[in-house]
Design a protein around this motif. Sequence first.
Motif, PDB file in Angstrom:
ATOM      1  N   THR A  17       0.827  -1.209   0.000  1.00 58.01           N
ATOM      2  CA  THR A  17       0.000   0.000   0.000  1.00 58.01           C
ATOM      3  C   THR A  17       0.859   1.255   0.000  1.00 58.01           C
ATOM      4  O   THR A  17       0.656   2.160  -0.808  1.00 58.01           O
ATOM      5  CB  THR A  17      -0.914   0.000   1.224  1.00 58.01           C
ATOM      6  OG1 THR A  17      -1.510  -1.285   1.332  1.00 58.01           O
ATOM      7  CG2 THR A  17      -1.989   1.044   1.078  1.00 58.01           C
ATOM      8  N   ARG A  21       1.433   4.131  -3.027  1.00 59.15           N
ATOM      9  CA  ARG A  21       1.192   5.580  -2.936  1.00 59.15           C
ATOM     10  C   ARG A  21       2.369   6.359  -3.523  1.00 59.15           C
ATOM     11  O   ARG A  21       2.185   7.350  -4.227  1.00 59.15           O
ATOM     12  CB  ARG A  21       0.991   5.984  -1.474  1.00 59.15           C
ATOM     13  CG  ARG A  21      -0.361   5.593  -0.964  1.00 59.15           C
ATOM     14  CD  ARG A  21      -0.573   6.062   0.454  1.00 59.15           C
ATOM     15  NE  ARG A  21      -1.696   5.307   1.001  1.00 59.15           N
ATOM     16  CZ  ARG A  21      -1.784   4.898   2.240  1.00 59.15           C
ATOM     17  NH1 ARG A  21      -0.823   5.186   3.101  1.00 59.15           N
ATOM     18  NH2 ARG A  21      -2.819   4.221   2.650  1.00 59.15           N
ATOM     19  N   TYR A  22       3.594   5.892  -3.205  1.00 61.06           N
ATOM     20  CA  TYR A  22       4.780   6.543  -3.781  1.00 61.06           C
ATOM     21  C   TYR A  22       4.729   6.484  -5.297  1.00 61.06           C
ATOM     22  O   TYR A  22       5.012   7.471  -5.979  1.00 61.06           O
ATOM     23  CB  TYR A  22       6.057   5.846  -3.288  1.00 61.06           C
ATOM     24  CG  TYR A  22       6.556   6.299  -1.953  1.00 61.06           C
ATOM     25  CD1 TYR A  22       6.028   5.780  -0.775  1.00 61.06           C
ATOM     26  CD2 TYR A  22       7.581   7.226  -1.850  1.00 61.06           C
ATOM     27  CE1 TYR A  22       6.491   6.165   0.459  1.00 61.06           C
ATOM     28  CE2 TYR A  22       8.059   7.621  -0.609  1.00 61.06           C
ATOM     29  CZ  TYR A  22       7.518   7.094   0.537  1.00 61.06           C
ATOM     30  OH  TYR A  22       7.991   7.493   1.756  1.00 61.06           O
ATOM     31  N   ALA A  25       2.183   8.917  -6.712  1.00 60.78           N
ATOM     32  CA  ALA A  25       2.704  10.282  -6.652  1.00 60.78           C
ATOM     33  C   ALA A  25       3.752  10.474  -7.743  1.00 60.78           C
ATOM     34  O   ALA A  25       3.795  11.516  -8.414  1.00 60.78           O
ATOM     35  CB  ALA A  25       3.301  10.555  -5.271  1.00 60.78           C
TER      36      ALA A  25
ATOM     37  N   ASN B  23       4.598   7.269   5.327  1.00 60.83           N
ATOM     38  CA  ASN B  23       3.528   8.088   4.754  1.00 60.83           C
ATOM     39  C   ASN B  23       3.816   9.574   4.907  1.00 60.83           C
ATOM     40  O   ASN B  23       3.560  10.369   4.002  1.00 60.83           O
ATOM     41  CB  ASN B  23       2.188   7.747   5.409  1.00 60.83           C
ATOM     42  CG  ASN B  23       1.628   6.440   4.867  1.00 60.83           C
ATOM     43  OD1 ASN B  23       1.785   6.151   3.690  1.00 60.83           O
ATOM     44  ND2 ASN B  23       1.002   5.652   5.727  1.00 60.83           N
TER      45      ASN B  23
END
Lengths: 69, 374
Positions: A17, A21-22, A25, B23
């Motif tokens: 997950t 996300r990286y 982006a 994050n």
Amino acid sequence: MSAVPAGLATDQQPPMTVPLRYFLAGFAFLLAGGAVGLAHVLGAAPGFARSRTSTCCSRAGSVSPSWAR
Amino acid sequence: MGAMTQFVPVWSNVPVHSRRLANAALALVAVGVAGLAGAFLAASVHWIHGFGGLLVLGVWAFAYNLARTLPPVREFDATEAHFAFALACFVALAALGFVLAFDLSTPVLPVAGVARPQVVGAHATLAVFGAILATVFGALYQLATMFTQTEIAGRERHLARVEYAYPAGVLALATGRLFAVRPLAAAGALAMAAGALAFAVLLGKKLYEGRVERTPMLSRYAVVAVALAAWSPLAAREWVADPLGRDALFGPTAGGHLLFVGVVGFVVMGSLYHVVPFIVWVHRYSDRLGFEQVPMIDDLYDDRLAAVDGALLTFGAVTLILGQTGVAPGQATIAGGVALAGGFVAFAANLVGVVYRHGRVLPERFHGRPENAD
């Protein structure tokens, strides 16, 4: 055969997950960078993306913020 | 950064130090990069500092998080040692970048006694050869042996030892460029090129020895080995003559494509040819293994399209480079560029096709099953 991953442990998965996300982006930045590059080719890019013959940099030197001194 | 966040925990077999920090680092870097780019476009020095600071914090948080995830130094294998070196480069290059941004408004570099091009040179050296290429080498140490089912043994250990000249050389080249010490930079460049050549030989040897089925991943790694072996002596020759020159920042002028397409591009594309089908396979088919007929990982993509994109990209890169060096006529540059673009499209189409055909993208959206949670 290397094509079959051995020893699949379903209780412990690789972290996916957060890296995902990286990657997302990164994709967004790739698109944005492509857009700026295109603007540069068309000669429409503003600011420091413009070629250095413009006066942007000497002017920029004189507008240093007060907290930077 | 994302790839490292995934690879380091997997290969060191430990959980990532802190998911919250990972994050937070992403948020800081994303806001920092976007803001910094906006500030450059707006030529607003004020905002360059602010967003640059966020970016530096994000990169440092990322490096700290992964450094804490890595095992203790004395237990490092080749992969982990390269990752640790790349992380150190991340820390240093972020700091240099901030100094560069700061210097735009308040000239701090003259006080430190270094000229701006020197800092730019060191910053770029650490970024490309430290952060990016060292990560690539570290990952290939694992991937090339794992997927050829070979290991580094016997006399190859010497090659691996020679390869350690690479990180040492990067350090020397960056330091030499920062302080404009010509002999140090030239020595570093030579060591770096020697290390890179040793790695190319090692990679080629593993691929040649491997008695496994050829996959798109391995054939792309073979291109990497050839490109790296061709690039390193060219770069060495260029750098011995002028290690500090702006034109020779990344080696020979025409070698830019050799490095960024032939080495970095093909590593990324080769790895994606495994990573994307693998993730889709794990999500979709791994639970059904043994209960019903499931396709293999390498059945998910189109073999013929993979062959076409590999041929287009290789042909395009070679033609483009030959055109740029003047070996082939000028039209070759254009033809190469077109072939490269076509290859990228075919590559992307193949992998998007994997996700589309096997990934159950749409039903997942409708059902909202939490099967992707890790």
